[in-house]
Design a protein around this motif. Structure first.
Motif, PDB file in Angstrom:
ATOM      1  N   ALA A  55       0.950  -1.327   0.152  1.00  0.00           N
ATOM      2  CA  ALA A  55      -0.079  -0.042   0.102  1.00  0.00           C
ATOM      3  C   ALA A  55       0.777   1.210   0.009  1.00  0.00           C
ATOM      4  N   VAL A  56       2.015   1.220   0.715  1.00  0.00           N
ATOM      5  CA  VAL A  56       2.782   2.486   0.790  1.00  0.00           C
ATOM      6  C   VAL A  56       3.649   2.797  -0.565  1.00  0.00           C
ATOM      7  N   VAL A  57       3.991   1.599  -1.000  1.00  0.00           N
ATOM      8  CA  VAL A  57       4.462   1.660  -2.414  1.00  0.00           C
ATOM      9  C   VAL A  57       3.430   2.024  -3.515  1.00  0.00           C
ATOM     10  N   CYS A  58       2.295   1.824  -3.554  1.00  0.00           N
ATOM     11  CA  CYS A  58       1.575   2.044  -4.524  1.00  0.00           C
ATOM     12  C   CYS A  58       1.166   3.666  -4.182  1.00  0.00           C
ATOM     13  N   VAL A  59       1.086   3.940  -3.006  1.00  0.00           N
ATOM     14  CA  VAL A  59       0.670   5.469  -2.651  1.00  0.00           C
ATOM     15  C   VAL A  59       2.004   6.347  -3.372  1.00  0.00           C
ATOM     16  N   ARG A  60       3.113   6.037  -3.127  1.00  0.00           N
ATOM     17  CA  ARG A  60       4.457   6.601  -3.278  1.00  0.00           C
ATOM     18  C   ARG A  60       4.419   6.651  -4.920  1.00  0.00           C
ATOM     19  N   ARG A  61       4.267   5.589  -5.525  1.00  0.00           N
ATOM     20  CA  ARG A  61       4.456   5.597  -6.844  1.00  0.00           C
ATOM     21  C   ARG A  61       2.995   6.428  -7.454  1.00  0.00           C
ATOM     22  N   ARG A  62       1.862   6.531  -6.875  1.00  0.00           N
ATOM     23  CA  ARG A  62       0.786   7.106  -7.480  1.00  0.00           C
ATOM     24  C   ARG A  62       1.254   8.833  -7.292  1.00  0.00           C
ATOM     25  N   ASP A  63       1.835   8.988  -6.230  1.00  0.00           N
ATOM     26  CA  ASP A  63       2.152  10.530  -5.763  1.00  0.00           C
ATOM     27  C   ASP A  63       3.175  11.029  -6.848  1.00  0.00           C
ATOM     28  N   GLN A  64       4.022  10.176  -7.502  1.00  0.00           N
ATOM     29  CA  GLN A  64       5.251  10.834  -8.194  1.00  0.00           C
ATOM     30  C   GLN A  64       4.639  11.191  -9.601  1.00  0.00           C
TER      31      GLN A  64
END
Length: 112
Positions: free
Chosen positions: A103-112
């Motif tokens: 979930a953290v990785v997905c959120v960080r990729r989405r925010d980039q």
């Protein structure tokens, strides 16, 4: 507190990140005193259920008929409960963080 550490992790420099891991702060944040207390209560309840369950179903008679030495029978129960809870705890420790990490990785990729 753990949320603050994760949300501001990118703002730390390399030395700050290294000192955080080197000093064991990540383990202190993940395994607090309250977590230890909950774990002790849960393991005590499991141990009590193992013993009381056998007395409740009257299978303790069969156990003591097969192994008259009570210390040996109870020691074997302790060993079995310890092994099972250790294996289960290891499994939970490995696989519980995986969905959170994803979930953290997905959120960080989405925010980039």
């Amino acid at each position: 507190m753990a949320h603050d550490l994760v949300s501001h992790w990118t703002e730390r420099d390399a030395a700050g990140r290294a000192s955080f891991v080197r000093e064991g702060m990540s383990l202190q944040q993940a395994f607090t005193g309250n977590a230890a207390l909950v774990m002790m209560i849960a393991l005590g309840a499991i141990g009590a259920l193992v013993i009381v369950g056998e007395y409740g179903t009257c299978t303790i008679r069969t156990t003591f008929a097969a192994v008259p030495a009570r210390h040996t029978a109870m020691g074997a129960k302790v060993v079995v409960v310890t092994v099972v809870t250790t294996v289960f705890g290891g499994w939970v420790a490995v696989w519980t963080p995986v969905p959170a990490l994803l979930a953290v990785v997905c959120v960080r990729r989405r925010d980039q």
